[in-house]
Design a protein around this motif. Sequence first.
Motif, PDB file in Angstrom:
ATOM      1  N   MET B   1       0.834  -1.183   0.000  1.00  0.00           N
ATOM      2  CA  MET B   1       0.000   0.000   0.000  1.00  0.00           C
ATOM      3  C   MET B   1       0.885   1.256   0.000  1.00  0.00           C
ATOM      4  O   MET B   1       1.937   1.267   0.611  1.00  0.00           O
ATOM      5  N   ILE B   2       0.426   2.240  -0.747  1.00  0.00           N
ATOM      6  CA  ILE B   2       1.204   3.483  -0.801  1.00  0.00           C
ATOM      7  C   ILE B   2       0.355   4.623  -0.248  1.00  0.00           C
ATOM      8  O   ILE B   2      -0.779   4.839  -0.692  1.00  0.00           O
ATOM      9  N   VAL B   3       0.880   5.329   0.744  1.00  0.00           N
ATOM     10  CA  VAL B   3       0.159   6.451   1.334  1.00  0.00           C
ATOM     11  C   VAL B   3       0.814   7.747   0.855  1.00  0.00           C
ATOM     12  O   VAL B   3       2.003   7.964   1.077  1.00  0.00           O
ATOM     13  N   VAL B   4       0.036   8.564   0.152  1.00  0.00           N
ATOM     14  CA  VAL B   4       0.550   9.858  -0.308  1.00  0.00           C
ATOM     15  C   VAL B   4       0.052  10.913   0.676  1.00  0.00           C
ATOM     16  O   VAL B   4      -1.145  11.046   0.895  1.00  0.00           O
ATOM     17  N   MET B   5       0.991  11.648   1.276  1.00  0.00           N
ATOM     18  CA  MET B   5       0.616  12.660   2.270  1.00  0.00           C
ATOM     19  C   MET B   5       0.310  13.989   1.563  1.00  0.00           C
ATOM     20  O   MET B   5       0.784  14.243   0.453  1.00  0.00           O
ATOM     21  N   GLN B   6      -0.478  14.810   2.222  1.00  0.00           N
ATOM     22  CA  GLN B   6      -0.772  16.141   1.668  1.00  0.00           C
ATOM     23  C   GLN B   6       0.493  17.000   1.694  1.00  0.00           C
ATOM     24  O   GLN B   6       1.391  16.764   2.503  1.00  0.00           O
ATOM     25  N   GLN B   7       0.524  18.010   0.816  1.00  0.00           N
ATOM     26  CA  GLN B   7       1.710  18.871   0.739  1.00  0.00           C
ATOM     27  C   GLN B   7       2.073  19.499   2.077  1.00  0.00           C
ATOM     28  O   GLN B   7       3.218  19.638   2.418  1.00  0.00           O
ATOM     29  N   ARG B   8       1.015  19.909   2.801  1.00  0.00           N
ATOM     30  CA  ARG B   8       1.292  20.593   4.066  1.00  0.00           C
ATOM     31  C   ARG B   8       1.209  19.671   5.288  1.00  0.00           C
ATOM     32  O   ARG B   8       1.024  20.133   6.405  1.00  0.00           O
ATOM     33  N   VAL B  58      -3.398  12.909   5.287  1.00  0.00           N
ATOM     34  CA  VAL B  58      -3.311  11.931   4.192  1.00  0.00           C
ATOM     35  C   VAL B  58      -4.060  12.455   2.973  1.00  0.00           C
ATOM     36  O   VAL B  58      -5.196  12.898   3.073  1.00  0.00           O
ATOM     37  N   ARG B  59      -3.394  12.421   1.803  1.00  0.00           N
ATOM     38  CA  ARG B  59      -4.054  12.858   0.576  1.00  0.00           C
ATOM     39  C   ARG B  59      -4.763  11.681  -0.097  1.00  0.00           C
ATOM     40  O   ARG B  59      -5.915  11.751  -0.418  1.00  0.00           O
ATOM     41  N   LYS B  60      -4.047  10.610  -0.318  1.00  0.00           N
ATOM     42  CA  LYS B  60      -4.714   9.412  -0.855  1.00  0.00           C
ATOM     43  C   LYS B  60      -3.936   8.145  -0.520  1.00  0.00           C
ATOM     44  O   LYS B  60      -2.743   8.199  -0.189  1.00  0.00           O
ATOM     45  N   VAL B  61      -4.648   7.035  -0.625  1.00  0.00           N
ATOM     46  CA  VAL B  61      -4.040   5.735  -0.344  1.00  0.00           C
ATOM     47  C   VAL B  61      -4.219   4.865  -1.577  1.00  0.00           C
ATOM     48  O   VAL B  61      -5.317   4.774  -2.118  1.00  0.00           O
ATOM     49  N   ILE B  62      -3.142   4.277  -2.027  1.00  0.00           N
ATOM     50  CA  ILE B  62      -3.215   3.420  -3.211  1.00  0.00           C
ATOM     51  C   ILE B  62      -2.929   1.990  -2.782  1.00  0.00           C
ATOM     52  O   ILE B  62      -1.884   1.711  -2.188  1.00  0.00           O
ATOM     53  N   ARG B  63      -3.900   1.113  -3.047  1.00  0.00           N
ATOM     54  CA  ARG B  63      -3.697  -0.280  -2.683  1.00  0.00           C
ATOM     55  C   ARG B  63      -2.957  -0.970  -3.827  1.00  0.00           C
ATOM     56  O   ARG B  63      -3.378  -0.884  -4.972  1.00  0.00           O
ATOM     57  N   VAL B  64      -1.866  -1.610  -3.516  1.00  0.00           N
ATOM     58  CA  VAL B  64      -1.063  -2.236  -4.567  1.00  0.00           C
ATOM     59  C   VAL B  64      -1.494  -3.684  -4.770  1.00  0.00           C
ATOM     60  O   VAL B  64      -1.721  -4.129  -5.889  1.00  0.00           O
ATOM     61  N   SER B  65      -1.657  -4.418  -3.678  1.00  0.00           N
ATOM     62  CA  SER B  65      -2.081  -5.816  -3.829  1.00  0.00           C
ATOM     63  C   SER B  65      -3.580  -5.915  -3.567  1.00  0.00           C
ATOM     64  O   SER B  65      -4.176  -5.050  -2.956  1.00  0.00           O
ATOM     65  N   THR B  66      -4.192  -6.985  -4.036  1.00  0.00           N
ATOM     66  CA  THR B  66      -5.634  -7.126  -3.935  1.00  0.00           C
ATOM     67  C   THR B  66      -6.038  -7.705  -2.581  1.00  0.00           C
ATOM     68  O   THR B  66      -5.290  -8.489  -1.995  1.00  0.00           O
ATOM     69  N   PRO B  67      -7.246  -7.363  -2.121  1.00  0.00           N
ATOM     70  CA  PRO B  67      -7.720  -7.958  -0.867  1.00  0.00           C
ATOM     71  C   PRO B  67      -8.424  -9.299  -1.116  1.00  0.00           C
ATOM     72  O   PRO B  67      -9.091  -9.805  -0.257  1.00  0.00           O
ATOM     73  N   TYR B  68      -8.307  -9.814  -2.336  1.00  0.00           N
ATOM     74  CA  TYR B  68      -8.946 -11.109  -2.633  1.00  0.00           C
ATOM     75  C   TYR B  68      -7.925 -12.009  -3.331  1.00  0.00           C
ATOM     76  O   TYR B  68      -8.059 -12.367  -4.490  1.00  0.00           O
TER      77      TYR B  68
END
Lengths: 104, 334
Positions: B1-8, B58-68
């Motif tokens: 999972m990749i967590v992109v933080m907000q600029q500030r 937190v700006r957005k979260v990108i799931r890399v692997s599947t939960p299934y």
Amino acid sequence: MDIDDWREEIDRIDLELLELLNRRSRCAIEIGYIKHRMGLPIYSPSRETEILENVTRNNRGPLENDAVRRLFERIIDESRRAERLVVESLKENSSDSSDAAEGN
Amino acid sequence: MIVVMQQRATEEEISQVIEKLLKLGFDPYRSTGASLSIIAGVGNCFVDVREIEMMAGVRKVIRVSTPYKLASREIHPTDTTFAIGNGEFKIGAGYFSVFAGPAAIESEVELEALCDLVKNFGTGVLRSRATLQLEDGRIVGLGKDSWKLLRKYADRFQLYAASEVNYPEELSQAAEYLDVIEISASHNHEFLRQIGMLGKPTLLVRAPETTIEQTLISAEQILSAGNDRVIICDRAVRTVQGGSTIDIDSILKLKKISHLPLALDASAAANRKDRVAAYAAAALVAGVDVLLIELYSESGTGEAARALAAEDFAVLITQLKGIAKILGRQNICM
């Protein structure tokens, strides 16, 4: 010096770095044991900030401070992981021995 | 999972995300960029991404692997094929079959007449729902009592019995009478796991308005209970005009993401008999392995507008066999 000479120099430095990184990692593992004994959390944000400040303050280049920061963030990530593995294995062992004690 | 933080995002907010990831069992890898920080969570952990998305900074979260994982081709790249009953009737790669029967059983006479039809056209699986709500609001069908009749006639005509289960307390009876369990993917995960523990071939029906991902997460519950004989069954989706249609794209996507056999409930999707044949043929071409078709008999009170009469069913089965042959489905289980 030609390109091969420089590459040989890099290979030598890499081995020195590797030795240093492993020495650093051994320190982190020792800290992991102490943290486990004292019940302290693995993650210590203030200590991580201190490390980053220490290296960027003493940076004499040519690496930019941002580059130094990114490199050391990776080193810190791996140290944190090394500490976590130590603490987890100690926890597993202690629960195994308590299971055994219950069995007796 | 990749967590992109907000600029500030503050240092404290970043620390809180790292701490959260550690707590969830991830190894966090932080990378500070020129304007924003990214934290990669490495590890094989299940997590509700909303928990991270809602955190401060937190700006957005990108799931890399599947939960299934069990349902996906990530760990099971080839199509799954499995048998129903004694092993001769196969579902999956290279096979094509039709589950047919009354939408809901109301009488033994009706069932007997339709069994003849199912047997004559060699579709192999006698399928009926427990109950059915008609267009006029009436609910017909004998509920779980219809399972006994299904079993009796399936045995008499050497067919397999498939029907839906709606309540956990019906499980042991369902296991006794049915060869294939039909269940809505909208049930809670605990119930789905119990279904999985029965170990019976399971037809998991995608509920309207649910995404492919939600359906696959439901399939994961059944698979994780140790049952790998799951068929994912698609139905209709709503159109912008307020009608319904089959979602060919979701059939293609499911085929690409998952190794599980796919089905389409052609009668429920079409909801009127003059569309059933086109929907069924389109789905077969798109790659479904099983089609569900409802049949109508004069003695039943089911929906004449939706279920196929004997003549129409005969024509459709002949067409489907022809299409399956062209598609190279050499082992047609019908």
